[in-house]
Design a protein around this motif. Structure first.
Motif, PDB file in Angstrom:
ATOM      1  N   SER A 160       0.502  -2.716   1.899  1.00 31.41           N
ATOM      2  CA  SER A 160       0.948  -2.028   0.698  1.00 31.41           C
ATOM      3  C   SER A 160       2.434  -1.735   0.857  1.00 31.41           C
ATOM      4  O   SER A 160       2.821  -0.753   1.504  1.00 31.41           O
ATOM      5  CB  SER A 160       0.167  -0.723   0.490  1.00 31.41           C
ATOM      6  OG  SER A 160       0.703   0.011  -0.597  1.00 31.41           O
ATOM      7  N   GLY A 161       3.258  -2.610   0.302  1.00 29.86           N
ATOM      8  CA  GLY A 161       4.694  -2.481   0.485  1.00 29.86           C
ATOM      9  C   GLY A 161       5.239  -1.129   0.053  1.00 29.86           C
ATOM     10  O   GLY A 161       6.075  -0.541   0.740  1.00 29.86           O
ATOM     11  N   ALA A 162       4.764  -0.625  -1.072  1.00 32.05           N
ATOM     12  CA  ALA A 162       5.265   0.648  -1.592  1.00 32.05           C
ATOM     13  C   ALA A 162       4.954   1.794  -0.636  1.00 32.05           C
ATOM     14  O   ALA A 162       5.802   2.648  -0.361  1.00 32.05           O
ATOM     15  CB  ALA A 162       4.669   0.922  -2.968  1.00 32.05           C
ATOM     16  N   GLU A 163       3.729   1.841  -0.116  1.00 32.80           N
ATOM     17  CA  GLU A 163       3.350   2.913   0.799  1.00 32.80           C
ATOM     18  C   GLU A 163       4.053   2.766   2.147  1.00 32.80           C
ATOM     19  O   GLU A 163       4.475   3.764   2.749  1.00 32.80           O
ATOM     20  CB  GLU A 163       1.838   2.942   0.996  1.00 32.80           C
ATOM     21  CG  GLU A 163       1.097   3.676  -0.081  1.00 32.80           C
ATOM     22  CD  GLU A 163       1.446   5.161  -0.083  1.00 32.80           C
ATOM     23  OE1 GLU A 163       0.887   5.923   0.716  1.00 32.80           O
ATOM     24  OE2 GLU A 163       2.304   5.560  -0.898  1.00 32.80           O
ATOM     25  N   PHE A 164       4.196   1.544   2.623  1.00 31.15           N
ATOM     26  CA  PHE A 164       4.921   1.354   3.880  1.00 31.15           C
ATOM     27  C   PHE A 164       6.355   1.854   3.749  1.00 31.15           C
ATOM     28  O   PHE A 164       6.878   2.519   4.646  1.00 31.15           O
ATOM     29  CB  PHE A 164       4.919  -0.129   4.263  1.00 31.15           C
ATOM     30  CG  PHE A 164       3.580  -0.688   4.632  1.00 31.15           C
ATOM     31  CD1 PHE A 164       2.459   0.121   4.756  1.00 31.15           C
ATOM     32  CD2 PHE A 164       3.418  -2.045   4.845  1.00 31.15           C
ATOM     33  CE1 PHE A 164       1.214  -0.398   5.097  1.00 31.15           C
ATOM     34  CE2 PHE A 164       2.188  -2.588   5.192  1.00 31.15           C
ATOM     35  CZ  PHE A 164       1.085  -1.765   5.312  1.00 31.15           C
ATOM     36  N   ALA A 165       6.986   1.541   2.637  1.00 29.46           N
ATOM     37  CA  ALA A 165       8.367   1.974   2.423  1.00 29.46           C
ATOM     38  C   ALA A 165       8.459   3.494   2.312  1.00 29.46           C
ATOM     39  O   ALA A 165       9.429   4.107   2.778  1.00 29.46           O
ATOM     40  CB  ALA A 165       8.929   1.321   1.167  1.00 29.46           C
ATOM     41  N   ARG A 166       7.470   4.108   1.709  1.00 28.11           N
ATOM     42  CA  ARG A 166       7.500   5.564   1.554  1.00 28.11           C
ATOM     43  C   ARG A 166       7.410   6.287   2.894  1.00 28.11           C
ATOM     44  O   ARG A 166       8.120   7.262   3.134  1.00 28.11           O
ATOM     45  CB  ARG A 166       6.355   6.024   0.650  1.00 28.11           C
ATOM     46  CG  ARG A 166       6.321   7.546   0.427  1.00 28.11           C
ATOM     47  CD  ARG A 166       5.089   7.985  -0.325  1.00 28.11           C
ATOM     48  NE  ARG A 166       3.853   7.716   0.397  1.00 28.11           N
ATOM     49  CZ  ARG A 166       3.406   8.467   1.415  1.00 28.11           C
ATOM     50  NH1 ARG A 166       4.105   9.508   1.848  1.00 28.11           N
ATOM     51  NH2 ARG A 166       2.264   8.161   2.008  1.00 28.11           N
ATOM     52  N   VAL A 167       6.523   5.832   3.784  1.00 29.04           N
ATOM     53  CA  VAL A 167       6.329   6.569   5.039  1.00 29.04           C
ATOM     54  C   VAL A 167       7.362   6.222   6.105  1.00 29.04           C
ATOM     55  O   VAL A 167       7.537   6.976   7.063  1.00 29.04           O
ATOM     56  CB  VAL A 167       4.909   6.346   5.610  1.00 29.04           C
ATOM     57  CG1 VAL A 167       3.857   6.736   4.583  1.00 29.04           C
ATOM     58  CG2 VAL A 167       4.691   4.925   6.090  1.00 29.04           C
ATOM     59  N   LEU A 168       8.094   5.120   5.941  1.00 33.08           N
ATOM     60  CA  LEU A 168       9.085   4.733   6.931  1.00 33.08           C
ATOM     61  C   LEU A 168      10.391   5.503   6.770  1.00 33.08           C
ATOM     62  O   LEU A 168      10.837   5.789   5.665  1.00 33.08           O
ATOM     63  CB  LEU A 168       9.390   3.241   6.831  1.00 33.08           C
ATOM     64  CG  LEU A 168       8.538   2.303   7.688  1.00 33.08           C
ATOM     65  CD1 LEU A 168       8.856   0.853   7.327  1.00 33.08           C
ATOM     66  CD2 LEU A 168       8.765   2.541   9.172  1.00 33.08           C
ATOM     67  N   ARG A 169      11.017   5.822   7.906  1.00 34.87           N
ATOM     68  CA  ARG A 169      12.376   6.365   7.891  1.00 34.87           C
ATOM     69  C   ARG A 169      13.337   5.295   7.373  1.00 34.87           C
ATOM     70  O   ARG A 169      13.047   4.094   7.465  1.00 34.87           O
ATOM     71  CB  ARG A 169      12.799   6.771   9.304  1.00 34.87           C
ATOM     72  CG  ARG A 169      11.956   7.845   9.914  1.00 34.87           C
ATOM     73  CD  ARG A 169      12.418   8.289  11.291  1.00 34.87           C
ATOM     74  NE  ARG A 169      13.166   7.338  12.072  1.00 34.87           N
ATOM     75  CZ  ARG A 169      13.161   7.284  13.406  1.00 34.87           C
ATOM     76  NH1 ARG A 169      12.391   8.123  14.096  1.00 34.87           N
ATOM     77  NH2 ARG A 169      13.897   6.416  14.061  1.00 34.87           N
ATOM     78  N   PRO A 170      14.493   5.714   6.851  1.00 35.24           N
ATOM     79  CA  PRO A 170      15.466   4.714   6.387  1.00 35.24           C
ATOM     80  C   PRO A 170      15.882   3.737   7.477  1.00 35.24           C
ATOM     81  O   PRO A 170      16.219   2.579   7.183  1.00 35.24           O
ATOM     82  CB  PRO A 170      16.647   5.573   5.920  1.00 35.24           C
ATOM     83  CG  PRO A 170      16.027   6.884   5.537  1.00 35.24           C
ATOM     84  CD  PRO A 170      14.905   7.089   6.514  1.00 35.24           C
ATOM     85  N   ASP A 171      15.872   4.197   8.737  1.00 37.12           N
ATOM     86  CA  ASP A 171      16.221   3.307   9.847  1.00 37.12           C
ATOM     87  C   ASP A 171      14.994   2.726  10.522  1.00 37.12           C
ATOM     88  O   ASP A 171      15.081   2.149  11.602  1.00 37.12           O
ATOM     89  CB  ASP A 171      17.061   4.059  10.884  1.00 37.12           C
ATOM     90  CG  ASP A 171      16.271   5.175  11.579  1.00 37.12           C
ATOM     91  OD1 ASP A 171      15.256   5.645  11.001  1.00 37.12           O
ATOM     92  OD2 ASP A 171      16.652   5.580  12.693  1.00 37.12           O
ATOM     93  N   GLY A 172      13.841   2.870   9.887  1.00 36.32           N
ATOM     94  CA  GLY A 172      12.589   2.404  10.474  1.00 36.32           C
ATOM     95  C   GLY A 172      12.376   0.915  10.285  1.00 36.32           C
ATOM     96  O   GLY A 172      13.215   0.205   9.704  1.00 36.32           O
ATOM     97  N   ALA A 173      11.236   0.437  10.781  1.00 39.65           N
ATOM     98  CA  ALA A 173      10.941  -0.993  10.698  1.00 39.65           C
ATOM     99  C   ALA A 173       9.446  -1.203  10.493  1.00 39.65           C
ATOM    100  O   ALA A 173       8.610  -0.435  10.970  1.00 39.65           O
ATOM    101  CB  ALA A 173      11.393  -1.713  11.964  1.00 39.65           C
ATOM    102  N   LEU A 174       9.144  -2.249   9.768  1.00 35.55           N
ATOM    103  CA  LEU A 174       7.779  -2.709   9.559  1.00 35.55           C
ATOM    104  C   LEU A 174       7.569  -3.956  10.410  1.00 35.55           C
ATOM    105  O   LEU A 174       8.355  -4.908  10.328  1.00 35.55           O
ATOM    106  CB  LEU A 174       7.555  -3.035   8.079  1.00 35.55           C
ATOM    107  CG  LEU A 174       6.272  -3.780   7.697  1.00 35.55           C
ATOM    108  CD1 LEU A 174       5.036  -2.945   8.010  1.00 35.55           C
ATOM    109  CD2 LEU A 174       6.311  -4.173   6.213  1.00 35.55           C
ATOM    110  N   VAL A 175       6.523  -3.943  11.236  1.00 34.41           N
ATOM    111  CA  VAL A 175       6.197  -5.085  12.089  1.00 34.41           C
ATOM    112  C   VAL A 175       4.859  -5.647  11.618  1.00 34.41           C
ATOM    113  O   VAL A 175       3.858  -4.927  11.568  1.00 34.41           O
ATOM    114  CB  VAL A 175       6.111  -4.672  13.569  1.00 34.41           C
ATOM    115  CG1 VAL A 175       5.732  -5.864  14.439  1.00 34.41           C
ATOM    116  CG2 VAL A 175       7.438  -4.064  14.032  1.00 34.41           C
ATOM    117  N   VAL A 176       4.851  -6.934  11.272  1.00 32.86           N
ATOM    118  CA  VAL A 176       3.665  -7.563  10.684  1.00 32.86           C
ATOM    119  C   VAL A 176       3.272  -8.795  11.491  1.00 32.86           C
ATOM    120  O   VAL A 176       4.111  -9.657  11.778  1.00 32.86           O
ATOM    121  CB  VAL A 176       3.918  -7.975   9.219  1.00 32.86           C
ATOM    122  CG1 VAL A 176       2.669  -8.614   8.619  1.00 32.86           C
ATOM    123  CG2 VAL A 176       4.357  -6.777   8.384  1.00 32.86           C
ATOM    124  N   ALA A 177       2.000  -8.872  11.851  1.00 33.48           N
ATOM    125  CA  ALA A 177       1.454 -10.064  12.495  1.00 33.48           C
ATOM    126  C   ALA A 177       0.448 -10.712  11.555  1.00 33.48           C
ATOM    127  O   ALA A 177      -0.479 -10.048  11.081  1.00 33.48           O
ATOM    128  CB  ALA A 177       0.782  -9.712  13.815  1.00 33.48           C
TER     129      ALA A 177
END
Length: 274
Positions: A160-177
């Protein structure tokens, strides 16, 4: 559940922080959520779209991962996260928290394992004291504070791109396998399993491009040598478990000479918030 985990959680009804935690999490509005005796807390606040893996699927996954067959992926995921900014790691579709355990042990921070499977969360809650196990459906919202996570990890899980973006810090990262084209190809051919969608990479980008920019992409490949029992567990832990007959799969595998060859073939991508 540790206070340094609870501080990142939010009430799924009113989004308020929790102010107390003994055997339940309570928010100032009076919404209360019991902590199960197995250690996880159910923050679905409604019926999940999907109830997650069955106890049999969870047991199969646990056995296969414990045997080290996915060690190459575990090592790649852990090393990737360790290079990112330190802080809270949230794994969605975490299952037994196999990957998250290795991460928190290496980086020393806390994590939250999110899944809808109660069977998986019972194991995740016992995996490491630094991990909070939370039942939640990402399509109904992730019960994590805005911009609290340094990393969101998604290994073979819904996105869920929207939810991932909401909970991440601005300097955070999403790691996807995600499984690549050749993932378990030998078993797919022999057993008629579900094939990887050839447009999977395009669908991944489409699901995330509105909120994220890709910053790295690597292929993780390894040759697997499986016993018939391992191969059966591998089929039983994935999506094909919902679409195959376990007895038929076992019969076919028992006719195959051991070790049974299969290929681990996974795309590991890192994304930054836009």
């Amino acid at each position: 559940m540790r206070p340094d985990v609870i501080t990142h959680l939010r009430c799924p009804v009113c989004r308020a922080p929790f102010v107390s935690a003994d055997r339940a999490l309570r928010c100032p509005q009076g919404h209360s959520f019991d902590i199960a005796r197995q250690g996880y807390v159910d923050l679905t606040a409604g019926r999940p779209v999907h109830t997650g893996d069955t106890a049999q699927m969870v047991a199969a996954r646990s056995a296969l991962l414990a045997a080290g067959h996915f060690a190459a992926l575990t090592e790649a995921v852990t090393a990737t996260v360790a290079r990112l900014s330190p802080g809270l790691v949230v794994e969605v579709g975490a299952g037994t928290a196999h990957y998250l355990v290795e991460i928190v042990r290496q980086i020393g921070d806390v994590g939250v394992a999110i899944d809808t499977s109660k069977a998986a969360l019972r194991r995740a809650a016992r995996a490491d004291e630094r991990i909070g196990a939370v039942r939640a459906d990402i399509w109904q919202g992730i019960p994590i504070a805005d911009h609290a996570a340094a990393v969101v990890l998604d290994v073979f899980a819904p996105r869920s791109g929207a939810e991932f973006a909401r909970v991440l810090r601005p300097d955070g990262a999403l790691v996807v396998a995600t499984p690549a084209a050749g993932h378990l190809g030998e078993l797919v051919d022999a057993l008629g399993l579900i094939r990887v969608d050839p447009a999977k990479r395009e669908r991944l980008s489409k699901s995330l491009d509105q909120w994220f920019v890709p910053v790295s992409d690597r292929r993780v490949r390894a040759d697997l040598a499986l016993s018939a029992a391992d191969a059966h567990a591998l089929v039983g832990m994935g999506p094909s478990a919902w679409h195959t007959d376990a007895a038929t799969v076992r019969t076919v595998l028992e006719t195959m000479p051991e070790p049974i060859a299969a290929t681990l073939d996974v795309d590991l991508t890192v994304w930054r918030p836009r």
